[in-house]
Design an enzyme around this catalytic site. Sequence first.
Site: not given
Ligand code: NDP
Length: 476
Positions: A14, A128, A182, A185-186, A189, A261
């Site tokens: 994010g 991705s 997606k 795609h994975n 991969e 995962k």
């Molecule tokens: P994470 O999957 O580690 O999630 C952490 C984030 O989710 C934090 O901002 C956390 O907030 C928030 N969160 C978790 N539970 C809740 C809840 N109940 N309510 C509100 N917020 C919540 O983060 P990533 O950045 O790694 O991934 C984000 C998404 O992107 C996931 O769905 C992941 O599968 C997807 N993704 C990830 C990739 C990667 O390479 N990492 C690639 C492509 C997609 P807080 O800070 O308060 O804990």
Amino acid sequence: ATADIAVTGLAVMGRNLARNLARHGHVVGLHNRTKARTDELVAQFGSEGTFVAADSLADLVASLKRPRKVIIMVKAGAGTDAVIDELADLLEEGDIVVDGGNAHYADTRRREAALRERGLHFVGTGVSGGEEGALNGPSIMPGGTREAYSTLGPILESIAAVVDGTPCCVHVGADGAGHFVKMVHNGIEYADMQLIAEAYDLMRSLLGRTPAELAEVFQGWNEGDLESFLIEITAEVLATPDPRTGSGALVDVVLDQAEQKGTGRWTVQIALDLGTPVSGIAEAVFARSLSGHAEQRRAAAGVLPGPAGSVTVGEEFVEDVRRALYASKVVAYAQGFDMIRAGAAEYGWDIDLGAMATIWRGGCIIRARFLDRIREAYEKTPDLTSLLVDPYFASAVSEAQEAWRRVVATAAAAGVPAPGFASALAYYDGLRRDRLPASLVQGLRDLFGAHTYKRIDAEGTFHVDWSGDKSEQDAS
Ligand code: NDP
């Protein structure tokens, strides 16, 4: 209200998407459950663009121009539902909720239907490229309505990777189509990585090359048809010494148990439901599972013998393996594209397969030179029955087939497991076979379960009176 778009969920993905948006001139609303992440982003990267930090989702929504666009980048699953529920109460008709997490497409379909009922757009979007891609240009696979895409699309296209002037982002299809694509795609991969691992294992086991020497081989391969991100980083991993000692190879000290995962497993589960043979992806998922069964492996290692004789191969084995890898990879992609077509038929999505190849050319993990060839194949023949029968791929695979057979035979003779190469070759041979032994399977099914069979020379359904005079009965 000043923000053009907002991101909630500011962990690695994010945060980097928000920065990417800001760097492209969009005013970005920011929110995270734990405020510290928001503050940290603004403190560290506030100068990269214009951010509007919000303490709550209500403040975030208030900061947005209409139609409001909120990207959710939180942990997939229950967290996503919680955020969607809270957001939906705050938004108004025509607003757009984007889920950029790795959601299961069935969840996306459910969420899209629920939000549609409330007059909101829900855009399940595959993203991705990992954190690096999110920051510098990912491959983006948005689902949802065309109407939502007409507003949201230009923003997403502005932050996507660009190849030959074309952004790696296109409207995939309705509701869960983006997350479905997606997922596949994975899955591809997974298959790609398994094939690369087998190529490495075969050359190492049979030619006795060191990881550093093999790094050079992969580097060389990256100059040709196999040019891709995964081949490039294979060379990098193999060339890396153990960071603790600065000597040896990292790959020799990493525990040989591959984790997952879940998106590869989802791909195979759904493929079973759709009846689409994605054997390359399935072998890759199962190979990871096998690697994780450490106790069974230890028990078997002491008991099960390998081949008695040794197998020797010459220098030319490297080129054979390269060809086998290329052909097996074509099979894995052909199967993946078949699965997308099957999903589109099942759910009524109008997915342009050539466009999928186009948006995977940059930003994502499976980016590769040969996706251009796939794009061309589907542009020429949109209803191509299999990628393998496209003239370009048919000739590429047929040129590779003798080498491919030698590699699979050599692997079997030497006792080196190559499930990806072997199953890809079996698929190729199964596909091109005039008659398959499925006729015997049908005979067996009719004998034990009266499941009937069809004939090659007559219309209808038939059954043999197996316990009687063995005459044929019309069961139509
Ligand atoms: P994470 O999957 O580690 O999630 C952490 C984030 O989710 C934090 O901002 C956390 O907030 C928030 N969160 C978790 N539970 C809740 C809840 N109940 N309510 C509100 N917020 C919540 O983060 P990533 O950045 O790694 O991934 C984000 C998404 O992107 C996931 O769905 C992941 O599968 C997807 N993704 C990830 C990739 C990667 O390479 N990492 C690639 C492509 C997609 P807080 O800070 O308060 O804990």
